[in-house]
Design an enzyme around this catalytic site. Structure first.
Site, PDB file in Angstrom:
ATOM      1  N   TYR A  53      45.587  47.402  27.082  1.00 40.42           N
ATOM      2  CA  TYR A  53      44.650  46.447  27.697  1.00 40.42           C
ATOM      3  C   TYR A  53      43.959  45.615  26.626  1.00 40.42           C
ATOM      4  O   TYR A  53      43.876  44.392  26.718  1.00 40.42           O
ATOM      5  CB  TYR A  53      43.630  47.218  28.533  1.00 40.42           C
ATOM      6  CG  TYR A  53      42.648  46.342  29.273  1.00 40.42           C
ATOM      7  CD1 TYR A  53      43.010  45.725  30.467  1.00 40.42           C
ATOM      8  CD2 TYR A  53      41.373  46.120  28.774  1.00 40.42           C
ATOM      9  CE1 TYR A  53      42.104  44.917  31.151  1.00 40.42           C
ATOM     10  CE2 TYR A  53      40.472  45.316  29.451  1.00 40.42           C
ATOM     11  CZ  TYR A  53      40.842  44.713  30.641  1.00 40.42           C
ATOM     12  OH  TYR A  53      39.952  43.907  31.311  1.00 40.42           O
ATOM     13  N   VAL A  92      44.863  44.934  23.535  1.00 38.48           N
ATOM     14  CA  VAL A  92      45.742  43.993  22.838  1.00 38.48           C
ATOM     15  C   VAL A  92      46.133  42.839  23.773  1.00 38.48           C
ATOM     16  O   VAL A  92      46.236  41.685  23.343  1.00 38.48           O
ATOM     17  CB  VAL A  92      46.977  44.723  22.267  1.00 38.48           C
ATOM     18  CG1 VAL A  92      47.945  43.730  21.627  1.00 38.48           C
ATOM     19  CG2 VAL A  92      46.550  45.776  21.252  1.00 38.48           C
ATOM     20  N   LYS A  98      44.271  41.459  25.925  1.00 39.80           N
ATOM     21  CA  LYS A  98      43.154  40.507  25.971  1.00 39.80           C
ATOM     22  C   LYS A  98      42.941  39.823  24.613  1.00 39.80           C
ATOM     23  O   LYS A  98      42.532  38.670  24.571  1.00 39.80           O
ATOM     24  CB  LYS A  98      41.879  41.200  26.454  1.00 39.80           C
ATOM     25  CG  LYS A  98      41.965  41.733  27.903  1.00 39.80           C
ATOM     26  CD  LYS A  98      42.187  40.650  28.945  1.00 39.80           C
ATOM     27  CE  LYS A  98      42.027  41.181  30.365  1.00 39.80           C
ATOM     28  NZ  LYS A  98      42.266  40.173  31.416  1.00 39.80           N
ATOM     29  N   VAL A 128      32.153  45.196  35.366  1.00 37.26           N
ATOM     30  CA  VAL A 128      31.868  44.798  36.752  1.00 37.26           C
ATOM     31  C   VAL A 128      32.338  45.871  37.740  1.00 37.26           C
ATOM     32  O   VAL A 128      33.436  46.435  37.576  1.00 37.26           O
ATOM     33  CB  VAL A 128      32.569  43.453  37.056  1.00 37.26           C
ATOM     34  CG1 VAL A 128      32.275  43.002  38.483  1.00 37.26           C
ATOM     35  CG2 VAL A 128      32.125  42.380  36.068  1.00 37.26           C
TER      36      VAL A 128
HETATM   37  P1  NAP Z   1      40.724  44.519  40.268  1.00 37.33           P
HETATM   38  O1  NAP Z   1      39.616  44.711  41.230  1.00 37.33           O
HETATM   39  O2  NAP Z   1      41.594  45.659  39.907  1.00 37.33           O
HETATM   40  O3  NAP Z   1      41.597  43.290  40.786  1.00 37.33           O
HETATM   41  C1  NAP Z   1      42.706  42.873  40.044  1.00 37.33           C
HETATM   42  C2  NAP Z   1      43.361  41.731  40.765  1.00 37.33           C
HETATM   43  O4  NAP Z   1      44.507  41.323  39.977  1.00 37.33           O
HETATM   44  C3  NAP Z   1      43.889  42.134  42.145  1.00 37.33           C
HETATM   45  O5  NAP Z   1      43.777  41.026  43.008  1.00 37.33           O
HETATM   46  C4  NAP Z   1      45.345  42.439  41.859  1.00 37.33           C
HETATM   47  O6  NAP Z   1      46.201  42.278  42.965  1.00 37.33           O
HETATM   48  C5  NAP Z   1      45.626  41.344  40.836  1.00 37.33           C
HETATM   49  N1  NAP Z   1      46.890  41.560  40.133  1.00 37.33           N
HETATM   50  C6  NAP Z   1      47.265  42.623  39.387  1.00 37.33           C
HETATM   51  N2  NAP Z   1      48.519  42.433  38.948  1.00 37.33           N
HETATM   52  C7  NAP Z   1      48.935  41.231  39.434  1.00 37.33           C
HETATM   53  C8  NAP Z   1      50.120  40.487  39.331  1.00 37.33           C
HETATM   54  N3  NAP Z   1      51.190  40.924  38.642  1.00 37.33           N
HETATM   55  N4  NAP Z   1      50.184  39.284  39.947  1.00 37.33           N
HETATM   56  C9  NAP Z   1      49.139  38.818  40.656  1.00 37.33           C
HETATM   57  N5  NAP Z   1      47.987  39.495  40.820  1.00 37.33           N
HETATM   58  C10 NAP Z   1      47.892  40.682  40.196  1.00 37.33           C
HETATM   59  O7  NAP Z   1      40.156  43.992  38.857  1.00 37.33           O
HETATM   60  P2  NAP Z   1      38.871  43.103  38.518  1.00 37.33           P
HETATM   61  O8  NAP Z   1      37.857  44.001  37.946  1.00 37.33           O
HETATM   62  O9  NAP Z   1      38.545  42.189  39.634  1.00 37.33           O
HETATM   63  O10 NAP Z   1      39.480  42.273  37.286  1.00 37.33           O
HETATM   64  C11 NAP Z   1      39.778  40.894  37.356  1.00 37.33           C
HETATM   65  C12 NAP Z   1      39.941  40.391  35.937  1.00 37.33           C
HETATM   66  O11 NAP Z   1      38.723  40.621  35.213  1.00 37.33           O
HETATM   67  C13 NAP Z   1      41.040  41.106  35.166  1.00 37.33           C
HETATM   68  O12 NAP Z   1      41.745  40.174  34.381  1.00 37.33           O
HETATM   69  C14 NAP Z   1      40.271  42.068  34.279  1.00 37.33           C
HETATM   70  O13 NAP Z   1      40.969  42.389  33.099  1.00 37.33           O
HETATM   71  C15 NAP Z   1      39.015  41.269  33.996  1.00 37.33           C
HETATM   72  N6  NAP Z   1      37.880  42.093  33.595  1.00 37.33           N
HETATM   73  C16 NAP Z   1      37.356  43.019  34.441  1.00 37.33           C
HETATM   74  C17 NAP Z   1      36.271  43.770  34.020  1.00 37.33           C
HETATM   75  C18 NAP Z   1      35.630  44.798  34.926  1.00 37.33           C
HETATM   76  O14 NAP Z   1      34.690  45.501  34.442  1.00 37.33           O
HETATM   77  N7  NAP Z   1      36.001  44.920  36.177  1.00 37.33           N
HETATM   78  C19 NAP Z   1      35.742  43.601  32.729  1.00 37.33           C
HETATM   79  C20 NAP Z   1      36.299  42.649  31.889  1.00 37.33           C
HETATM   80  C21 NAP Z   1      37.359  41.896  32.348  1.00 37.33           C
HETATM   81  P3  NAP Z   1      46.614  43.526  43.946  1.00 37.33           P
HETATM   82  O15 NAP Z   1      45.534  43.586  44.989  1.00 37.33           O
HETATM   83  O16 NAP Z   1      47.943  43.125  44.473  1.00 37.33           O
HETATM   84  O17 NAP Z   1      46.671  44.755  43.082  1.00 37.33           O
END
Ligand code: NAP
Length: 260
Positions: free
Chosen positions: A181, A183, A185, A216
């Site tokens: 993860y 790497v 990012k 989040v």
């Molecule tokens: P999440 O609730 O797990 O949601 C991830 C989303 O990405 C879901 O809609 C999932 O779709 C989709 N996804 C995964 N693989 C995919 C693919 N191959 N093609 C299209 N969609 C795909 O995660 P989140 O927390 O909202 O994270 C969103 C972004 O924020 C990510 O890039 C994550 O790295 C970043 N982020 C999150 C946090 C945190 O604390 N939550 C912190 C820093 C950065 P499905 O419903 O089909 O699985």
């Protein structure tokens, strides 16, 4: 044909931070398209956002889905939010490949495919993470990826050298973290800098920036994360809505620049 509403695509917009970004952009008056690998889930999410939201099937790792997205936005796209991401349990070559394919290559290929459709004043937002700050790498690897002359081919070589080091079992000795993860990012952040440089002379005056939403409360972040999805979506939405002359090639959290 004139376009009264600006158009935004949010990848992985069917839930979590992506859905909240889509909601806030729809609230601001944009036509929002949710990219979802399960199009039914995407349509269900879009239905809750009002009449100017819809969904397309977009698995960011699928060349066929990406080609369909290009057709869908043949009339143009104003905002692209590369939000889709995964954080898998465990650490081995398979986890590395899957993580890089979604978080880095997926974002890169979606962006490259849709770049020709981006309209003047367009905004590209990479939803990244401070987990991708270069201090997770050895000094030498950090310097390599931060080189101001880093080109696409260099970045692809950098990413592949991580994957190969994991396959060989030498990644720690070679200065990499045991985290696909992180790497992915690091690479997304480097891509942001490269894209901004590639687009510097583009007459459309596009801005490309990376955002960390914070830790989040989502399925990925878990229930003990301190930041709500509403607050987590703020910096990506701010970057998606930058006025003319806004920053490009930067990394932001809480609407402030942060170190790469
Ligand atoms: P999440 O609730 O797990 O949601 C991830 C989303 O990405 C879901 O809609 C999932 O779709 C989709 N996804 C995964 N693989 C995919 C693919 N191959 N093609 C299209 N969609 C795909 O995660 P989140 O927390 O909202 O994270 C969103 C972004 O924020 C990510 O890039 C994550 O790295 C970043 N982020 C999150 C946090 C945190 O604390 N939550 C912190 C820093 C950065 P499905 O419903 O089909 O699985």
């Amino acid at each position: 044909m004139t376009h009264t509403r600006r158009v935004a695509l949010v990848t992985g917009g069917n839930r979590g931070i992506g859905l909240e970004i889509a909601r806030q952009l729809a609230h601001a008056g944009l036509r929002v398209v949710i990219g979802a690998r399960d199009v039914a889930a995407g349509r269900q999410a879009a239905a809750a956002l009002g009449a100017h939201a819809d969904a397309i099937g977009l698995d960011v790792t699928s060349p066929r889905d990406r080609a369909a997205a290009v057709e869908h936005f043949a009339d143009g796209l104003d905002i692209l939010v590369d939000n889709a991401g995964i954080a898998l349990d465990g650490f081995d070559s398979a986890v590395v490949r899957r993580t890089l394919d979604t978080n880095f290559y997926g974002a890169m290929h979606v962006t490259d495919a849709l770049l020709p459709a981006m309209r003047s004043g367009g905004r590209i937002v990479m939803v990244s993470s401070r987990m991708g700050q270069v201090d997770c790498l050895s000094k030498a690897l950090g310097a390599r990826v931060l080189a101001p002359t880093l080109a696409r081919a260099d970045l692809l070589g950098f990413v592949e050298s991580f994957a190969r080091a994991v396959e060989r079992g030498t990644h720690e000795r070679d200065g990499w973290p045991s985290s696909a993860y992180r790497v992915s990012k690091v690479a997304m952040n480097a891509l942001t800098r490269i894209l901004a440089r590639e687009l510097a002379d583009d007459p459309r005056a596009l801005c490309v920036n990376a955002a960390c939403p914070g830790w989040v409360r989502t399925s990925m972040g878990g229930s003990s994360a301190p930041v709500s999805v509403q607050d987590g979506a703020k910096t990506p939405v701010w970057l998606a809505s930058l006025p003319p002359g806004g920053p490009t090639g930067g990394f932001f959290a809480d609407e402030q620049p942060v170190a790469w």
